[in-house]
Structure formats: structure tokens, C-alpha cells
Design a protein around this motif. Structure first.
Motif, PDB file in Angstrom:
ATOM      1  N   ASP A   1      -1.675  -7.073   2.033  1.00 32.37           N
ATOM      2  CA  ASP A   1      -0.662  -7.888   1.414  1.00 32.37           C
ATOM      3  C   ASP A   1       0.147  -6.755   0.846  1.00 32.37           C
ATOM      4  O   ASP A   1      -0.165  -5.901  -0.105  1.00 32.37           O
ATOM      5  CB  ASP A   1      -1.237  -8.449   0.018  1.00 32.37           C
ATOM      6  CG  ASP A   1      -1.857  -9.950   0.540  1.00 32.37           C
ATOM      7  OD1 ASP A   1      -2.736  -9.994   0.832  1.00 32.37           O
ATOM      8  OD2 ASP A   1      -0.983 -10.940   0.218  1.00 32.37           O
ATOM      9  N   PRO A   2       1.263  -6.417   1.277  1.00 29.58           N
ATOM     10  CA  PRO A   2       2.371  -5.470   0.967  1.00 29.58           C
ATOM     11  C   PRO A   2       2.859  -5.525  -0.518  1.00 29.58           C
ATOM     12  O   PRO A   2       2.988  -6.521  -1.188  1.00 29.58           O
ATOM     13  CB  PRO A   2       3.110  -5.202   2.092  1.00 29.58           C
ATOM     14  CG  PRO A   2       3.545  -6.775   2.315  1.00 29.58           C
ATOM     15  CD  PRO A   2       2.114  -7.423   2.346  1.00 29.58           C
TER      16      PRO A   2
ATOM     17  N   LEU B   1       5.888  -2.104   7.026  1.00 25.73           N
ATOM     18  CA  LEU B   1       4.593  -2.132   6.830  1.00 25.73           C
ATOM     19  C   LEU B   1       3.821  -1.499   7.952  1.00 25.73           C
ATOM     20  O   LEU B   1       4.431  -1.357   9.125  1.00 25.73           O
ATOM     21  CB  LEU B   1       4.176  -3.539   6.862  1.00 25.73           C
ATOM     22  CG  LEU B   1       2.590  -4.028   6.480  1.00 25.73           C
ATOM     23  CD1 LEU B   1       2.629  -4.913   5.617  1.00 25.73           C
ATOM     24  CD2 LEU B   1       1.781  -3.900   7.750  1.00 25.73           C
ATOM     25  N   PHE B   2       2.714  -0.532   7.715  1.00 27.49           N
ATOM     26  CA  PHE B   2       1.927   0.307   8.648  1.00 27.49           C
ATOM     27  C   PHE B   2       0.793  -0.009   8.510  1.00 27.49           C
ATOM     28  O   PHE B   2       0.180  -0.398   7.637  1.00 27.49           O
ATOM     29  CB  PHE B   2       2.303   1.697   8.132  1.00 27.49           C
ATOM     30  CG  PHE B   2       3.766   2.147   7.852  1.00 27.49           C
ATOM     31  CD1 PHE B   2       4.417   2.069   6.904  1.00 27.49           C
ATOM     32  CD2 PHE B   2       4.766   2.690   9.071  1.00 27.49           C
ATOM     33  CE1 PHE B   2       5.795   2.166   6.384  1.00 27.49           C
ATOM     34  CE2 PHE B   2       5.804   3.001   8.763  1.00 27.49           C
ATOM     35  CZ  PHE B   2       6.414   2.774   7.450  1.00 27.49           C
ATOM     36  N   TRP B   3      -0.026   0.146   9.711  1.00 28.33           N
ATOM     37  CA  TRP B   3      -1.558   0.081   9.739  1.00 28.33           C
ATOM     38  C   TRP B   3      -1.981   1.656  10.280  1.00 28.33           C
ATOM     39  O   TRP B   3      -1.015   2.071  11.218  1.00 28.33           O
ATOM     40  CB  TRP B   3      -2.031  -0.856  10.645  1.00 28.33           C
ATOM     41  CG  TRP B   3      -2.004  -2.271  10.074  1.00 28.33           C
ATOM     42  CD1 TRP B   3      -1.020  -3.154  10.491  1.00 28.33           C
ATOM     43  CD2 TRP B   3      -2.903  -2.885   9.299  1.00 28.33           C
ATOM     44  NE1 TRP B   3      -1.412  -4.225   9.487  1.00 28.33           N
ATOM     45  CE2 TRP B   3      -2.620  -4.394   9.077  1.00 28.33           C
ATOM     46  CE3 TRP B   3      -4.176  -2.420   8.782  1.00 28.33           C
ATOM     47  CZ2 TRP B   3      -3.335  -5.149   8.246  1.00 28.33           C
ATOM     48  CZ3 TRP B   3      -4.816  -3.084   7.919  1.00 28.33           C
ATOM     49  CH2 TRP B   3      -4.523  -4.607   7.695  1.00 28.33           C
ATOM     50  N   TYR B   4      -2.770   1.882   9.860  1.00 27.34           N
ATOM     51  CA  TYR B   4      -3.486   3.390  10.147  1.00 27.34           C
ATOM     52  C   TYR B   4      -4.875   3.241  10.198  1.00 27.34           C
ATOM     53  O   TYR B   4      -5.552   2.391   9.457  1.00 27.34           O
ATOM     54  CB  TYR B   4      -3.147   4.349   9.152  1.00 27.34           C
ATOM     55  CG  TYR B   4      -1.907   4.896   8.757  1.00 27.34           C
ATOM     56  CD1 TYR B   4      -0.927   4.079   8.192  1.00 27.34           C
ATOM     57  CD2 TYR B   4      -1.547   5.865   9.598  1.00 27.34           C
ATOM     58  CE1 TYR B   4       0.325   4.502   7.897  1.00 27.34           C
ATOM     59  CE2 TYR B   4       0.154   6.415   9.476  1.00 27.34           C
ATOM     60  CZ  TYR B   4       0.824   5.860   8.567  1.00 27.34           C
ATOM     61  OH  TYR B   4       2.240   6.093   8.516  1.00 27.34           O
ATOM     62  N   GLN B   5      -5.576   3.976  10.972  1.00 24.24           N
ATOM     63  CA  GLN B   5      -7.184   3.900  11.227  1.00 24.24           C
ATOM     64  C   GLN B   5      -7.738   5.662  10.718  1.00 24.24           C
ATOM     65  O   GLN B   5      -7.015   6.279  11.133  1.00 24.24           O
ATOM     66  CB  GLN B   5      -7.523   3.679  12.577  1.00 24.24           C
ATOM     67  CG  GLN B   5      -8.880   3.806  12.834  1.00 24.24           C
ATOM     68  CD  GLN B   5      -9.317   3.823  14.349  1.00 24.24           C
ATOM     69  OE1 GLN B   5      -8.847   4.621  15.164  1.00 24.24           O
ATOM     70  NE2 GLN B   5      -9.747   2.900  14.876  1.00 24.24           N
ATOM     71  N   GLN B   6      -8.672   5.367  10.022  1.00 30.23           N
ATOM     72  CA  GLN B   6      -9.059   6.726   9.429  1.00 30.23           C
ATOM     73  C   GLN B   6     -10.462   6.810   9.658  1.00 30.23           C
ATOM     74  O   GLN B   6     -11.578   6.272   9.239  1.00 30.23           O
ATOM     75  CB  GLN B   6      -8.930   7.089   7.920  1.00 30.23           C
ATOM     76  CG  GLN B   6      -9.246   8.188   7.222  1.00 30.23           C
ATOM     77  CD  GLN B   6      -8.846   8.619   6.004  1.00 30.23           C
ATOM     78  OE1 GLN B   6      -8.683   7.699   5.197  1.00 30.23           O
ATOM     79  NE2 GLN B   6      -9.260   9.824   5.589  1.00 30.23           N
TER      80      GLN B   6
ATOM     81  N   GLU C   1      -0.151  -8.738  13.420  1.00 29.52           N
ATOM     82  CA  GLU C   1       1.066  -9.413  13.193  1.00 29.52           C
ATOM     83  C   GLU C   1       1.481  -9.500  11.847  1.00 29.52           C
ATOM     84  O   GLU C   1       0.932  -9.339  10.993  1.00 29.52           O
ATOM     85  CB  GLU C   1       0.735 -10.720  13.655  1.00 29.52           C
ATOM     86  CG  GLU C   1      -0.440 -11.509  12.858  1.00 29.52           C
ATOM     87  CD  GLU C   1      -0.588 -12.958  13.650  1.00 29.52           C
ATOM     88  OE1 GLU C   1      -0.211 -13.500  14.632  1.00 29.52           O
ATOM     89  OE2 GLU C   1      -1.552 -13.524  13.010  1.00 29.52           O
ATOM     90  N   ARG C   2       2.854  -9.732  11.669  1.00 28.66           N
ATOM     91  CA  ARG C   2       3.418 -10.024  10.452  1.00 28.66           C
ATOM     92  C   ARG C   2       4.525 -11.380  10.423  1.00 28.66           C
ATOM     93  O   ARG C   2       5.738 -10.840  10.362  1.00 28.66           O
ATOM     94  CB  ARG C   2       3.965  -8.781  10.015  1.00 28.66           C
ATOM     95  CG  ARG C   2       4.324  -8.734   8.646  1.00 28.66           C
ATOM     96  CD  ARG C   2       5.049  -7.332   8.105  1.00 28.66           C
ATOM     97  NE  ARG C   2       5.312  -7.310   6.516  1.00 28.66           N
ATOM     98  CZ  ARG C   2       6.297  -6.494   6.071  1.00 28.66           C
ATOM     99  NH1 ARG C   2       7.165  -5.627   6.922  1.00 28.66           N
ATOM    100  NH2 ARG C   2       6.340  -6.363   4.750  1.00 28.66           N
TER     101      ARG C   2
ATOM    102  N   SER D   1       5.820 -10.459   5.680  1.00 27.62           N
ATOM    103  CA  SER D   1       5.249 -10.049   4.223  1.00 27.62           C
ATOM    104  C   SER D   1       3.772  -9.707   4.645  1.00 27.62           C
ATOM    105  O   SER D   1       3.722  -8.651   5.154  1.00 27.62           O
ATOM    106  CB  SER D   1       5.283 -11.282   3.052  1.00 27.62           C
ATOM    107  OG  SER D   1       4.767 -10.990   2.052  1.00 27.62           O
ATOM    108  N   VAL D   2       2.828 -10.550   4.482  1.00 24.04           N
ATOM    109  CA  VAL D   2       1.530 -10.295   4.688  1.00 24.04           C
ATOM    110  C   VAL D   2       1.153  -9.943   6.287  1.00 24.04           C
ATOM    111  O   VAL D   2       1.926 -10.554   6.928  1.00 24.04           O
ATOM    112  CB  VAL D   2       0.705 -11.692   4.401  1.00 24.04           C
ATOM    113  CG1 VAL D   2      -0.949 -11.434   4.908  1.00 24.04           C
ATOM    114  CG2 VAL D   2       0.787 -11.943   2.826  1.00 24.04           C
ATOM    115  N   SER D   3       0.301  -9.090   6.400  1.00 26.54           N
ATOM    116  CA  SER D   3       0.196  -8.773   7.973  1.00 26.54           C
ATOM    117  C   SER D   3      -1.412  -8.725   8.181  1.00 26.54           C
ATOM    118  O   SER D   3      -2.144  -8.717   7.108  1.00 26.54           O
ATOM    119  CB  SER D   3       0.688  -7.177   8.099  1.00 26.54           C
ATOM    120  OG  SER D   3       0.338  -6.648   9.322  1.00 26.54           O
ATOM    121  N   THR D   4      -1.771  -9.119   9.428  1.00 24.06           N
ATOM    122  CA  THR D   4      -3.169  -9.092   9.678  1.00 24.06           C
ATOM    123  C   THR D   4      -3.280  -8.210  11.058  1.00 24.06           C
ATOM    124  O   THR D   4      -2.492  -8.186  11.957  1.00 24.06           O
ATOM    125  CB  THR D   4      -3.556 -10.682  10.141  1.00 24.06           C
ATOM    126  OG1 THR D   4      -3.264 -11.287   9.007  1.00 24.06           O
ATOM    127  CG2 THR D   4      -5.212 -10.617  10.426  1.00 24.06           C
TER     128      THR D   4
END
Lengths: 114, 114
Positions: A24-25, A32-37, A68-69, A73-76
Motif C-alpha cells: 500500500d503506497p 511504485l517500485f518493488w525491490y528484492q534484498q 500488478e497495480r 494504488s495498491v500493488s501485488t
């Protein structure tokens, strides 16, 4: 709350299971970004949305990863048929539109694949 | 091949002294640089940024210096406080980050001893 929220905070999956991670941004943030750590590493870019449009998915490691977004707004972030190497913290960040890209991060979801 | 490098995994400093965290980059197209601070089990928190048109940016106890010719930036914390103990990530982006993704270093763990 005013910040980026992510759920679940922790997820344990058996190898081969599908998982879905939610972000939830900050309200009104366009980007909106997704990262993997991975452990001991810095965050690595996975994918980027501007509103509902996925403009860059070059960092997704395989076609098992899908994001997806739909309403901007919300992304999964969905990972199908999870594997042990998918174990990591998945971070979501959002940002306002503009030239300089200060990103605000959520607390992350720690995924452990057994 | 890492585009953003933080060569010191850890740094220990006495309270009240200066902390200097270093970062090197290889991509000459990077034009916006950020420092994030991360506590355990939390997402990275934005600290300070600098664009390539500047060589210094200051915010309270935190100053970032950019040396474009050397492709090097540093974060100075003066005076250091025990609450500054965290992992610090250097990040960079191209074209003001209009596309979005940040490239992170591996982080430097700062310990400030009372």
C-alpha cells in the motif's frame, strides 16, 4: 498511516507454493517500485509502475514473478512455484512524480522458502 | 558487475566524532545520488540526496559530498550519535530517476559507541 505499508511482514512458503505480497503506497504517489534484498546485499530493482502502467519490469528474475497495480494504488507482487533462491526481503517503495526520485520504502516482507 | 560500491562493510566510531561513509560508482550516466539509513526489520529511510550539478549538500548533522571526476561520494555525520547506528546504503539513478529505479550499494554498518 502516512507511510508505505506491506503485508504480510513475514511469509514462510514450501517450495513450489505460490505467494502474493501486498504493498500500500503513500496516498497520491504516482510511482511504485518493488525491490528484492538478499541477505547482506543492497536492494535490487525488480519492477516499476507509474500509476497503473508497468513501465519497467527488467529486474524480474524469471517469468515466475508477476506484479500488478490495477487501479494505480495498491500493488501485488506474485511469485509462482517458489524456489529456495526466492528467499529474500521484498521491499516496496513509492514516490511522487517529479524529476528527482526520492523513494519512500515500506518495512518489507521477509519471504522464506523451505 | 556492481555499479555502486561501498567497500567498507562496517565502521565503528566514538560518539561525538565524525563518521565518514564512502561510496564509489562506475556509471557516468548517474546524475542523482541518495543515502538511505536502515534499522533491522525496517525498510530503508531516506536521509539525504545530491544531484550531479552540485558537489555538496548539507542537512543538519549530515553532509554529502560528490566528486564527479573520481566518481565518488561520501556521507559525513557530525557529531555522531549512538542513534545513528544502522546500515547506510548509497544509491544512484540516471536522468534524475525519471524512469525510477535506484541502484544500491551493499551497505555499510555504522556502529557509534557511547
Amino acid at each position: 498511516g502516512a507511510g508505505v505499508s506491506q503485508s504480510p511482514r513475514y511469509k514462510v512458503a514450501k517450495r513450489g507454493q505460490d505467494v502474493a505480497l501486498r504493498c500500500d503506497p503513500i496516498s497520491g504517489h504516482v510511482s511504485l517500485f518493488w525491490y528484492q534484498q538478499a541477505l547482506g546485499q543492497g536492494p535490487e530493482f525488480l519492477t516499476y509502475f507509474q500509476n497503473e502502467a508497468q513501465l519497467d519490469k527488467s529486474g524480474l528474475p524469471s517469468d515466475r514473478f508477476f506484479a500488478e497495480r490495477p487501479e494505480g494504488s495498491v500493488s501485488t507482487l506474485k511469485i509462482q512455484r517458489t524456489q529456495q533462491e526466492d528467499s529474500a526481503v521484498y521491499l516496496c517503495a513509492s514516490g511522487a512524480s517529479g524529476i528527482y526520485n526520492e523513494q519512500f520504502f515500506g518495512p518489507g516482507t521477509r519471504l522464506t522458502v523451505l | 558487475d556492481q555499479q555502486v560500491k561501498q567497500n567498507s562493510p562496517s565502521l565503528s566510531v566514538q560518539e561525538g566524532r565524525i563518521s565518514i561513509l564512502n561510496c564509489d560508482y562506475t556509471n557516468s550516466m548517474f546524475d542523482y545520488f541518495l543515502w538511505y539509513k536502515k534499522y533491522p526489520a525496517e525498510g530503508p529511510t531516506f536521509l539525504i540526496s545530491i544531484s550531479s550539478i552540485k558537489d555538496k549538500n548539507e542537512d543538519g548533522r549530515f553532509t554529502v559530498f560528490l566528486n564527479k571526476s573520481a566518481k565518488h561520494l561520501s556521507l559525513h555525520i557530525v557529531p555522531s550519535q549512538p542513534g545513528d547506528s544502522a546500515v547506510y546504503f548509497c544509491a544512484a539513478s540516471e536522468s534524475g530517476g525519471s524512469q525510477g529505479n535506484l541502484i544500491f550499494g551493499k551497505g555499510t554498518k555504522l556502529s557509534v559507541k557511547p
